[in-house]
Design a protein around this motif. Structure first.
Motif, PDB file in Angstrom:
ATOM      1  N   TRP A 315       0.850  -1.174   0.000  1.00 54.91           N
ATOM      2  CA  TRP A 315       0.000   0.000   0.000  1.00 54.91           C
ATOM      3  C   TRP A 315       0.895   1.235   0.000  1.00 54.91           C
ATOM      4  O   TRP A 315       1.919   1.284   0.686  1.00 54.91           O
ATOM      5  N   VAL A 316       0.521   2.243  -0.752  1.00 48.77           N
ATOM      6  CA  VAL A 316       1.302   3.473  -0.774  1.00 48.77           C
ATOM      7  C   VAL A 316       1.388   4.067   0.631  1.00 48.77           C
ATOM      8  O   VAL A 316       2.417   4.601   1.050  1.00 48.77           O
ATOM      9  N   ALA A 317       0.310   3.925   1.395  1.00 49.86           N
ATOM     10  CA  ALA A 317       0.266   4.477   2.748  1.00 49.86           C
ATOM     11  C   ALA A 317       1.265   3.803   3.685  1.00 49.86           C
ATOM     12  O   ALA A 317       1.561   4.336   4.762  1.00 49.86           O
ATOM     13  N   SER A 318       1.780   2.635   3.306  1.00 50.51           N
ATOM     14  CA  SER A 318       2.751   1.933   4.152  1.00 50.51           C
ATOM     15  C   SER A 318       4.187   2.340   3.828  1.00 50.51           C
ATOM     16  O   SER A 318       5.112   1.935   4.532  1.00 50.51           O
ATOM     17  N   LEU A 319       4.393   3.139   2.779  1.00 51.63           N
ATOM     18  CA  LEU A 319       5.728   3.554   2.369  1.00 51.63           C
ATOM     19  C   LEU A 319       6.199   4.749   3.197  1.00 51.63           C
ATOM     20  O   LEU A 319       5.377   5.462   3.797  1.00 51.63           O
ATOM     21  N   PRO A 320       7.508   5.008   3.225  1.00 54.23           N
ATOM     22  CA  PRO A 320       8.002   6.220   3.890  1.00 54.23           C
ATOM     23  C   PRO A 320       7.382   7.466   3.273  1.00 54.23           C
ATOM     24  O   PRO A 320       7.003   7.475   2.098  1.00 54.23           O
ATOM     25  N   ALA A 321       7.302   8.528   4.060  1.00 54.44           N
ATOM     26  CA  ALA A 321       6.592   9.729   3.637  1.00 54.44           C
ATOM     27  C   ALA A 321       7.125  10.300   2.330  1.00 54.44           C
ATOM     28  O   ALA A 321       6.341  10.746   1.472  1.00 54.44           O
ATOM     29  N   VAL A 322       8.445  10.273   2.132  1.00 54.80           N
ATOM     30  CA  VAL A 322       9.021  10.823   0.902  1.00 54.80           C
ATOM     31  C   VAL A 322       8.532  10.028  -0.305  1.00 54.80           C
ATOM     32  O   VAL A 322       8.164  10.606  -1.341  1.00 54.80           O
ATOM     33  N   GLU A 323       8.515   8.698  -0.188  1.00 53.79           N
ATOM     34  CA  GLU A 323       8.049   7.854  -1.297  1.00 53.79           C
ATOM     35  C   GLU A 323       6.552   8.047  -1.524  1.00 53.79           C
ATOM     36  O   GLU A 323       6.085   8.033  -2.665  1.00 53.79           O
ATOM     37  N   GLN A 324       5.802   8.216  -0.442  1.00 51.34           N
ATOM     38  CA  GLN A 324       4.369   8.472  -0.590  1.00 51.34           C
ATOM     39  C   GLN A 324       4.128   9.738  -1.406  1.00 51.34           C
ATOM     40  O   GLN A 324       3.317   9.748  -2.341  1.00 51.34           O
ATOM     41  N   ASP A 325       4.836  10.797  -1.044  1.00 55.08           N
ATOM     42  CA  ASP A 325       4.638  12.070  -1.735  1.00 55.08           C
ATOM     43  C   ASP A 325       5.004  11.962  -3.213  1.00 55.08           C
ATOM     44  O   ASP A 325       4.302  12.512  -4.075  1.00 55.08           O
ATOM     45  N   LEU A 326       6.106  11.248  -3.507  1.00 55.02           N
ATOM     46  CA  LEU A 326       6.529  11.091  -4.894  1.00 55.02           C
ATOM     47  C   LEU A 326       5.491  10.295  -5.679  1.00 55.02           C
ATOM     48  O   LEU A 326       5.122  10.683  -6.802  1.00 55.02           O
ATOM     49  N   TYR A 327       5.018   9.224  -5.086  1.00 56.85           N
ATOM     50  CA  TYR A 327       4.033   8.381  -5.775  1.00 56.85           C
ATOM     51  C   TYR A 327       2.744   9.167  -6.001  1.00 56.85           C
ATOM     52  O   TYR A 327       2.176   9.136  -7.093  1.00 56.85           O
TER      53      TYR A 327
END
Length: 397
Positions: A315-327
């Protein structure tokens, strides 16, 4: 005709392997540039996402989708608009139309054989039906040709639709052949020959065929006449008895569907038990599962007594915040909840004479309670895979 784009119309019963075939063709297309149009029941087009995930194409760039209806009737205008737009906006060599499991292929093919915007740009290359060989034999295996009821009668069994699909085919793929004995496969081939003598038949496993054999050979002949009964009768009489009284397959075959969405996770063991014991009336269910304390987006694929789940990625929500924002910056259309992010359950459930309320209640009962949610880290993992690409079989035929 040479400057018109060839189109292959793909039909088949629910769960037979149509989407697997489309992905197989995309992955092995060689020098061909393929475009795909996917039609599905329900307002979530799971198949379009699966086709796009299995190719280098985006849904908006070569994989078009039509949802929440059937292209053999109420989505005809949408179908014509979609294929015309594809021809105008993209350069490709061949169009594959994957219809839903309850679509009748004749009306779809007729769009490309009568005067229309689509017919001006396309020509029918072939009508292909994928069948689950074992289910086909179980439904029709006997000494007699499957008996069909008149088109105007109520409550025709869903098996009648499979007969319709085979009758108008140029090619029938007897898929999941590895699950059948030689005698069963010979019975299936005999049934196809009885229903449509002009159809070519191939035994397949995981819908694997030579793309050149399927796509490069023009099998559809608008001037051909087959004895029992082939495409011509179906196209000439609108495929619905000739009186224009066409009812949607939902009504004629007893098929219904619903979409189940929740922003609350499932209890791993309870939902596994539910999926292993779905009622026989549930013919097909597919979509995304949110399972508690599992960072993987689980994709469910159920057809009859076969139930499989696959971990499609975190899940995108499980990724680190930087990766979430990029995605999220690359996917502005991502369905995002302020509290749960992209985590959600989104299922399409298709059944025959299905008690929708009962199935919904059972799904709700499998969700975590408030107390369980607060302690989700202590819940059992259940049978669901935890790494991308892994799958688990919850039930086998």
């Amino acid at each position: 005709m040479g400057d018109r784009i060839p189109v292959t119309v793909l039909s088949g019963n629910l769960g037979a392997g149509k989407t697997t075939l489309v992905n197989h063709l995309l992955e092995r297309s060689g020098d061909r540039e393929l475009a795909v149009l996917v039609n599905d029941m329900g307002d979530v087009n799971v198949d379009a996402d699966l086709v796009a995930a299995g190719s280098d194409l985006d849904v908006d760039d070569g994989v078009a989708e039509l949802s929440n209806g059937c292209i053999c009737c109420e989505l005809q205008d949408d179908l014509e608009s979609a294929v015309t737009r594809l021809a105008r906006e993209r350069d490709f060599d061949h169009l594959v139309v994957e219809s839903s499991g309850i679509s009748e292929p004749a009306p779809v093919a007729r769009l490309f054989t009568t005067e229309s915007r689509a017919a001006a740009r396309y020509r029918v290359n072939g009508l292909v039906t994928v069948v689950d060989a074992r289910l086909f034999v179980d439904a029709f295996g006997g000494d007699e040709v499957p008996e069909r009821r008149a088109a105007g009668e109520d409550e025709r069994p869903l098996s009648d639709l499979l007969v319709e699909q085979v009758e108008v085919s140029n090619v029938v793929l007897l898929n999941k052949a590895d699950l059948c004995t030689e005698a069963e496969l010979e019975t299936a081939e005999g049934l196809v020959a009885a229903l449509q003598p002009d159809a070519e038949t191939a035994r397949t496993e995981f819908s694997a065929v030579d793309p050149a054999w399927l796509l490069d050979v023009e099998r559809f002949d608008p001037d051909a006449v087959s004895d029992l009964p082939g495409w011509k009768r179906a196209l000439d009489d609108d495929g619905h008895g000739g009186d224009g009284d066409h009812r949607h397959p939902d009504e004629v075959y007893g098929v219904s569907s619903f979409t189940y969405r929740r922003r609350r996770p499932f209890h791993p063991e309870r939902v596994a038990d539910l999926l292993r014991s779905l009622p026989e009336s549930v013919v097909r269910s597919k979509g995304t599962l949110w399972v508690a304390d599992n960072d993987q987006r689980q994709t469910l694929g159920q057809a009859g007594s076969s139930v499989r789940v696959t971990a499609e990625g975190p899940w995108v929500a499980s990724l680190p915040a930087v990766e979430q924002d990029l995605y999220r910056s690359n996917r502005p259309d991502l369905d995002w909840d302020d509290e749960h992010g992209d985590r959600r359950t989104e299922l399409v459930v298709i059944g025959v004479d299905m008690d929708e309320a009962n199935v919904r209640d059972r799904l709700d009962d499998a969700l975590v309670t408030d107390a369980e949610w607060s302690e989700s880290a202590s819940l059992p993992a259940g049978p669901f895979p935890g790494s991308t690409g892994e799958d688990a079989v919850l039930r086998e035929p």
